[in-house]
Each structure stands twice: as structure tokens, then as C-alpha cells.
Design an enzyme around this catalytic site. Sequence first.
Site, PDB file in Angstrom:
ATOM      1  N   GLY A   1      -6.831  -5.053  -2.692  1.00  0.00           N
ATOM      2  CA  GLY A   1      -7.706  -5.412  -3.790  1.00  0.00           C
ATOM      3  C   GLY A   1      -7.052  -5.896  -5.061  1.00  0.00           C
ATOM      4  O   GLY A   1      -7.731  -6.411  -5.949  1.00  0.00           O
ATOM      5  N   ASP A   2      -5.742  -5.751  -5.190  1.00  0.00           N
ATOM      6  CA  ASP A   2      -5.082  -6.198  -6.431  1.00  0.00           C
ATOM      7  C   ASP A   2      -3.626  -6.553  -6.145  1.00  0.00           C
ATOM      8  O   ASP A   2      -2.704  -6.003  -6.756  1.00  0.00           O
ATOM      9  CB  ASP A   2      -5.175  -5.099  -7.483  1.00  0.00           C
ATOM     10  CG  ASP A   2      -4.889  -5.602  -8.903  1.00  0.00           C
ATOM     11  OD1 ASP A   2      -4.920  -6.838  -9.113  1.00  0.00           O
ATOM     12  OD2 ASP A   2      -4.651  -4.779  -9.797  1.00  0.00           O
ATOM     13  N   VAL A   3      -3.431  -7.474  -5.211  1.00  0.00           N
ATOM     14  CA  VAL A   3      -2.078  -7.881  -4.827  1.00  0.00           C
ATOM     15  C   VAL A   3      -1.505  -8.795  -5.903  1.00  0.00           C
ATOM     16  O   VAL A   3      -2.055  -9.858  -6.189  1.00  0.00           O
ATOM     17  CB  VAL A   3      -2.075  -8.603  -3.459  1.00  0.00           C
ATOM     18  CG1 VAL A   3      -0.653  -9.007  -3.078  1.00  0.00           C
ATOM     19  CG2 VAL A   3      -2.694  -7.707  -2.388  1.00  0.00           C
TER      20      VAL A   3
ATOM     21  N   ASN B   1       2.414  -5.101  -8.727  1.00  0.00           N
ATOM     22  CA  ASN B   1       2.108  -4.028  -7.783  1.00  0.00           C
ATOM     23  C   ASN B   1       3.008  -4.041  -6.551  1.00  0.00           C
ATOM     24  O   ASN B   1       2.764  -3.303  -5.603  1.00  0.00           O
ATOM     25  CB  ASN B   1       0.638  -4.104  -7.355  1.00  0.00           C
ATOM     26  CG  ASN B   1      -0.291  -3.668  -8.472  1.00  0.00           C
ATOM     27  OD1 ASN B   1       0.126  -2.981  -9.396  1.00  0.00           O
ATOM     28  ND2 ASN B   1      -1.545  -4.076  -8.400  1.00  0.00           N
TER      29      ASN B   1
END
Length: 260
Positions: A62-64, A68
Site C-alpha cells: 500500500g505504500d511502496v 519504506n
Amino acid sequence: MTPKERLLVYPYMVNGSVASRLKERPGSEPPLDWQTRRRIALGSARGLSYLHDNCDPKIIHGDVKAANILLNEDFEAVVGDFGLARLVDYKDADVNTAVSGTIGHIAPEYLSKGKASEKTDVFGYGITLLELITGERAFDRARFAKGEDAMLLGRVKGLIKEKKLDLIPDPDLGNNYYEVEVESLVQIALLCTQRDPIERPKMSEVVTMLESGGGLVERWEEWLKVADDQDVEIGPHRTAELFVGLSFTTLNAVELSGPR
């Protein structure tokens, strides 16, 4: 776990995040060399492939993004920050959810319809790959303030159209990279960021492309046939309109997200 507390304990990632080693790195630290960047690209692709294909239910990150992807003492990539992750049953193609994430990394179908799937992770990975190659941010606030194209994806597509591939690699690399490898990774990144999620490769296929080049030539030839249709003309002002009303993380890329 205690009667009053539940703690998650992770190994300390001594080399921070990929983002902290690119534009945000202190001048005292050397830039990531090309071999390390390529290893990070493969390691993070393997991590995402594991989440999509080897977990039951499968996990959509969901937040590549570069912030991260964490780096251990050997600069091996570790996918981190699952604050926006979703568990998806294998029989479900996608999941409807409120739009959240980081500007520049959000897939078009997620931004417009709130549909998250493994292919939204693939899109985020493609942008992260461009960050690794160029050393630039996915969304450049300084360019946006000047009324210029703030989106990294659009700038890279523009350089390809103008046949200026030599301007794509991070200047911090100097000439210490292999042109053929840069070209291959740019191709993979653009395949991953296609507008139609169906056309994007699975992360397992990305791993194969990175390891052996398998399937890349054929897919790239198909991409070139529809390249003009892939281009979406979104100027800086139109980009701003798309983001109005959405809640995005305002932390700098080097700051890891807190609990969500």
C-alpha cells in the site's frame, strides 16, 4: 507481549532507508554505487513478490516507496512500514479502500477509484525503481512551486521521448554504471507504471526480468507499440487538482511513518 503491552521488535536497519541514501543523504556519506542499487532493486522486488504470492491471505503493502525500503548492514533491501497494508483473499482481485499513500507513488486506478490491488504495489515499485536510478524524488515540491512538471515519471518519459537517456542516471553515479543495465531497469520501471493495471507485470515477473531479463524484450516491444497512448498529459496545475481533498503524509521521505 505482557498483560498491558504488545510490542513489535525489529532488527535495527543500520543504513537507514533508500530515500536517506539518495537525495537526502548527508554530504559526508558516499552515494549508493550502481551495483548496490541494482541489488536493492532485486531484493525489494523479491520481498514484494513474497507478500503477493507466498502469503495467505496475500498482503498488499500500500505504500511502496524509497523511504519504506530499509537497508541492513550489508545494504540488503528489507521492505518496511506496513501501516497501510491490506490483507486480501486470493479469490479477490482488488479491495476498495479510502485513498491514502504518498504523492507520486499512487497508481492512477487507486487515485481515481480507490481500488487497491497487488498491481498498485507494482506501480509504486516502478516509481521506486526510478528513484533508485535517477536519485530524484517521485514528487518534487520545488519543481511544483515553479510550475514545472513535478512528477518523476513524467520527466523520465519526456527524456525517453527526446532520446536523452544519458540524462536519466543519478549524476552522483558519475560514469560508474552500465548503460545497458540502466536501460533495462528504466524499461522495467515503465512497464510497472503503465496506466492499465492489467498490463503491468506481476512482481514475480519483475523478479525474473531483473534476474535474467526473461520476458523483458517482448513486453518492452509491446509497450513501444502503445507508448503514445500510455502518455497522459498532466501538467503541474492539473496534478494539483487531482490531489485536492486527499490526505497525504507530509513527512519528509527520510522519516519513517509512525503507527497508523
